[in-house]
Write a protein that holds these residues in place. Structure first.
Motif, mmCIF file in Angstrom:
data_model
loop_
_atom_site.group_PDB
_atom_site.id
_atom_site.type_symbol
_atom_site.label_atom_id
_atom_site.label_comp_id
_atom_site.label_asym_id
_atom_site.label_seq_id
_atom_site.Cartn_x
_atom_site.Cartn_y
_atom_site.Cartn_z
ATOM 1 N N MET A 92 1.746 -34.737 -0.798
ATOM 2 C CA MET A 92 0.791 -35.837 -0.621
ATOM 3 C C MET A 92 0.001 -35.659 0.680
ATOM 4 O O MET A 92 0.489 -35.021 1.599
ATOM 5 C CB MET A 92 1.536 -37.181 -0.560
ATOM 6 N N PRO A 93 -1.209 -36.240 0.753
ATOM 7 C CA PRO A 93 -1.897 -36.273 2.051
ATOM 8 C C PRO A 93 -0.961 -36.941 3.055
ATOM 9 O O PRO A 93 -0.298 -37.927 2.713
ATOM 10 C CB PRO A 93 -3.120 -37.160 1.788
ATOM 11 N N SER A 94 -0.899 -36.419 4.294
ATOM 12 C CA SER A 94 0.163 -36.900 5.181
ATOM 13 C C SER A 94 0.016 -38.366 5.553
ATOM 14 O O SER A 94 1.002 -39.040 5.815
ATOM 15 C CB SER A 94 0.273 -36.011 6.416
ATOM 16 N N ASP A 95 -1.230 -38.928 5.550
ATOM 17 C CA ASP A 95 -1.328 -40.363 5.854
ATOM 18 C C ASP A 95 -0.718 -41.212 4.748
ATOM 19 O O ASP A 95 -0.071 -42.223 5.025
ATOM 20 C CB ASP A 95 -2.783 -40.772 6.141
ATOM 21 N N LEU B 208 2.069 -38.788 12.949
ATOM 22 C CA LEU B 208 1.347 -39.997 12.524
ATOM 23 C C LEU B 208 2.182 -41.256 12.674
ATOM 24 O O LEU B 208 1.651 -42.336 12.908
ATOM 25 C CB LEU B 208 0.915 -39.860 11.060
ATOM 26 N N MET B 209 3.517 -41.097 12.547
ATOM 27 C CA MET B 209 4.375 -42.293 12.556
ATOM 28 C C MET B 209 4.455 -42.940 13.932
ATOM 29 O O MET B 209 4.914 -44.072 14.067
ATOM 30 C CB MET B 209 5.774 -41.966 12.032
ATOM 31 N N LEU C 31 -3.926 -45.645 10.181
ATOM 32 C CA LEU C 31 -4.748 -45.554 8.962
ATOM 33 C C LEU C 31 -5.276 -44.152 8.726
ATOM 34 O O LEU C 31 -5.588 -43.773 7.612
ATOM 35 C CB LEU C 31 -5.992 -46.443 9.101
ATOM 36 N N MET C 32 -5.399 -43.374 9.813
ATOM 37 C CA MET C 32 -6.200 -42.145 9.742
ATOM 38 C C MET C 32 -5.510 -41.022 8.973
ATOM 39 O O MET C 32 -4.295 -40.990 8.821
ATOM 40 C CB MET C 32 -6.527 -41.652 11.149
ATOM 41 N N SER C 33 -6.337 -40.108 8.475
ATOM 42 C CA SER C 33 -5.836 -38.886 7.866
ATOM 43 C C SER C 33 -6.093 -37.744 8.847
ATOM 44 O O SER C 33 -7.177 -37.667 9.425
ATOM 45 C CB SER C 33 -6.592 -38.615 6.577
ATOM 46 N N VAL D 86 -8.551 -36.582 16.527
ATOM 47 C CA VAL D 86 -7.211 -36.454 15.928
ATOM 48 C C VAL D 86 -7.147 -36.866 14.464
ATOM 49 O O VAL D 86 -6.153 -36.617 13.790
ATOM 50 C CB VAL D 86 -6.163 -37.270 16.731
ATOM 51 N N GLY D 87 -8.200 -37.501 13.939
ATOM 52 C CA GLY D 87 -8.157 -37.889 12.534
ATOM 53 C C GLY D 87 -9.435 -38.587 12.116
ATOM 54 O O GLY D 87 -10.343 -38.772 12.919
#
Lengths: 436, 436
Positions: free
Chosen positions: B77-80, B112-113, B123-125, B226-227
């Motif tokens: 999955m996309p990491s976000d 991201l966490m 929220l960002m990817s 960063v995203g």
């Protein structure tokens, strides 16, 4: 000096994004608005500024411009934004402006004005990029390089066959991945999601957000591609619909710009909804009046009327808000609406038991006189809360079943009917259990 | 036969968009959900399906999977989206799954966490396209052709200098318009709108919708890119915030999935808000009790309590809804909040005069006994409505001033305080004017 001030203001305005200028406008006085618009009106951003501006200000400013220069501004705007602007103006002014537009622009605008403003046709832009499926990937890139300037959302290219019948879609990036000589019909995605010109705008918003797409093509009844709706317009739709829903549920009309209205206008918009609760209040008055004999015997009964109606009213507002929002976000399946009703009744029983018991105890401890008063009050809270959960859930569901906007059912109607029913239940309980 | 049924189901599922499957899921029984997920779980769409699914179902389904296969699904999955999913799971289960992920994927997820889920960082990817400003337009197109596959929103190319410091943006279409040998830094737009990792998500939504952009870059405190946050996530944010606001204003918590909760959970979420009005009801009870002497003399007084509190409550809900929504949509300038308060008071005076007069006449005609009853009731409606407009407007504005979410102030708090104050006003009026 004045000239210096104006030139500084000009500099500031030219550096501000038109959307930010529209935002700032809400906090200026009428004179300041006129002064600022005199400068913006000369700039190339005037169209974008006007399409971001609140309707009330647009009407105010446009009335001060002469129709020919307004027609010129409209001609430079994307035609969907021009139509949105014309639609908020008084009809005769809009007609005068339209007559001053160049024939080609006027025809484009007239074309769009035939659709209902709350439909996909009313939202769509006709300035989009479409390419015949017989073209090659290389041709397509050439077309984009030459013609893409004024088109919206050139990241999706819609592919057509014959007389502009929609046949597929390809993204600009995918296009770059294919050899220049390949035909579009071989590389396009034929499963293109589209909406029809008369699709309701809430449904268009649902499609765009459900499939995470940036634009959706709009076709007429012959599957001819006539426009696209882009995601930025969808965001406005979602915001606007939420605001209207809020206001309707509060019984405050559905005018999103109510804060910009004058005191008199605001009172006028809100008065009819208060009339519903006024009538309800009169009915409750007569209900209580008809128990005058019982109240005279046990005057303490009067003290509990507000808490019985209040607890009922609050659980009813909870239930109906959950249902109205559930309908709006598609979480309620109308074929299984009875399940929601039963669940809310069960919630009403639990909460009614809790709050009925504690109030019964308070009444028993506080009022020694009629020993059964605690039972009457506790029982009234329980039955009123169960009834209110039922009524609060059912009214919006019934409205929805008859295709009436569920939001208008919630506020005044629900609380008013709960006031009447709870009072009746409570006093009737008192009459029976206290042998009055 | 059973196998035939399953294979038909498989066919149906493979033809359905994952977002539509997630929608359908709301209307299946638990057994049906398990059966359908057994098929979806094998497909390549499982990740997209899970990220569209309601949280309550995700938890239910993931608990039945073994952690290694869940780790594999997350890695694809996309990491976000993977992070969003891990964040709704119980912490120990999320940790077990994380341990089974490949090191590289786990690191991306851990990165991201660290951000708050309601911030731009949350929220960002991190899978976006960025290019150094020293590259040429031709290089850029090559990079897109080779690497664009898994990136989000390749229609905007973010341009960086040095160690990924944001320096500009160019759209894919603009890129195509320039000669292949031109450097990106010469053709990019250097005025790029960005947000910081700790920007609150409502503010990110505001930026994206204000400037009609499809994605916004996110930078850290060193202006390192960063995203990106894409517009489809913004639509979800706007929807979710509206739903939370609705529920809070109704005093029904802020759990968007309350319809999926059990009866007991739903009662538990809603009970505390009813407690506020319960306390208010008790206070009102004592207020009325303290006028027992007066009520015993003129029993008709009791009949008007609900209409006085009801009219006050309704205008207060109108005022506070208009204010809460005005704050949420940026239509209220907090520095000029007093203007809104004064206007609402004026609206209260107009509406209070109208409804006070008509009710005064009704009371005068209906109840001959205390001849001044009409004046008392009419005056009580007028003063209660003015006071309610003031309270309903002020409470959310005061909450906002202290940075408390204005929505929670509206429902139970406003109506409860209005019940108490209106009753007090009315009975106190009666006592004075009727010489009781």
């Amino acid at each position: 000096n004045r000239r210096g001030a104006t030139s500084n203001l000009s500099k500031l305005i030219s550096k501000t994004h038109p959307a930010d200028m529209a935002w700032v406008f809400r906090h200026l006085t009428k004179d300041e608005r006129t002064a600022v618009f005199n400068i913006i009106g000369e700039s190339e951003f005037v169209g974008e500024f006007l399409s971001e501006l609140d309707d009330a200000f647009v009407i105010e400013l446009v009335k001060e411009l002469d129709p020919p220069s307004m027609a010129e501004i409209l001609s430079d705007m994307p035609s969907d934004d021009a139509v949105d602007l014309l639609e908020i103006l008084p009809e005769d002014l809009a007609d005068t402006i339209r007559e001053h537009m160049k024939k080609k622009d006027r025809e484009e605008v007239d074309e769009l004005m035939q659709y209902h403003p709350e439909s996909a046709g009313g939202l769509m832009s006709p300035d989009f990029m479409y390419l015949d499926e017989e073209l090659t990937a290389g041709d397509a890139i050439n077309v984009i390089q030459n013609r893409g300037e004024d088109k919206e959302m050139v990241f999706y290219l819609y592919i057509t066959h014959g007389d502009r019948k929609l046949s597929g879609v390809i993204s600009l990036r995918e296009l770059l991945l294919h050899p220049a000589e390949q035909k579009l019909k071989e590389i396009m995605n034929p499963n293109v999601i589209s909406v029809s010109t008369d699709t309701e705008r809430g449904e268009v918003a649902h499609v765009v957000s459900q499939y995470n797409i940036l634009a959706v093509p709009v076709v007429d009844s012959n599957y001819t591609l006539v426009g696209i709706v882009t995601v930025d317009d969808i965001i406005d739709v979602i915001r606007e619909e939420a605001t209207e829903e809020f206001l309707q549920m509060a019984g405050a009309g559905k005018d999103r710009e109510i804060l910009l209205k004058s005191t008199k206008e605001s009172a006028f918009i809100r008065a009819p909804w208060l009339f519903a609760s006024w009538i309800g209040g009169i009915v409750t008055m007569f209900v209580i009046g008809s128990f005058e004999h019982e109240l005279a015997k046990v005057i303490a009964l009067a003290s509990f009327i507000p808490i019985v109606t209040g607890m009922g009213g609050n659980i009813a507002v909870q239930s109906s808000t959950i249902v109205v929002r559930g309908i709006a976000t598609g979480r309620i399946n109308m074929n299984e609406a009875y399940k929601v009703v039963f669940k809310e009744i069960r919630v009403g029983i639990i909460l009614g038991l809790v709050y009925g018991t504690v109030l019964g105890v308070v009444a028993f401890l506080g009022f020694a006189e009629p020993p059964l008063l605690g039972v009457v009050v506790g029982g009234a809270i329980l039955s009123s809360m169960v009834m209110s959960a039922f009524v609060g859930t059912s009214i919006p569901l019934i409205f929805k079943r008859f295709d009436i906007d569920a939001a208008i059912a919630t506020g005044p109607f629900v609380t008013t009917s709960i006031d009447i029913l709870s009072t009746l239940l409570y006093l009737w309980f008192a009459k029976i259990f206290l042998n009055l």
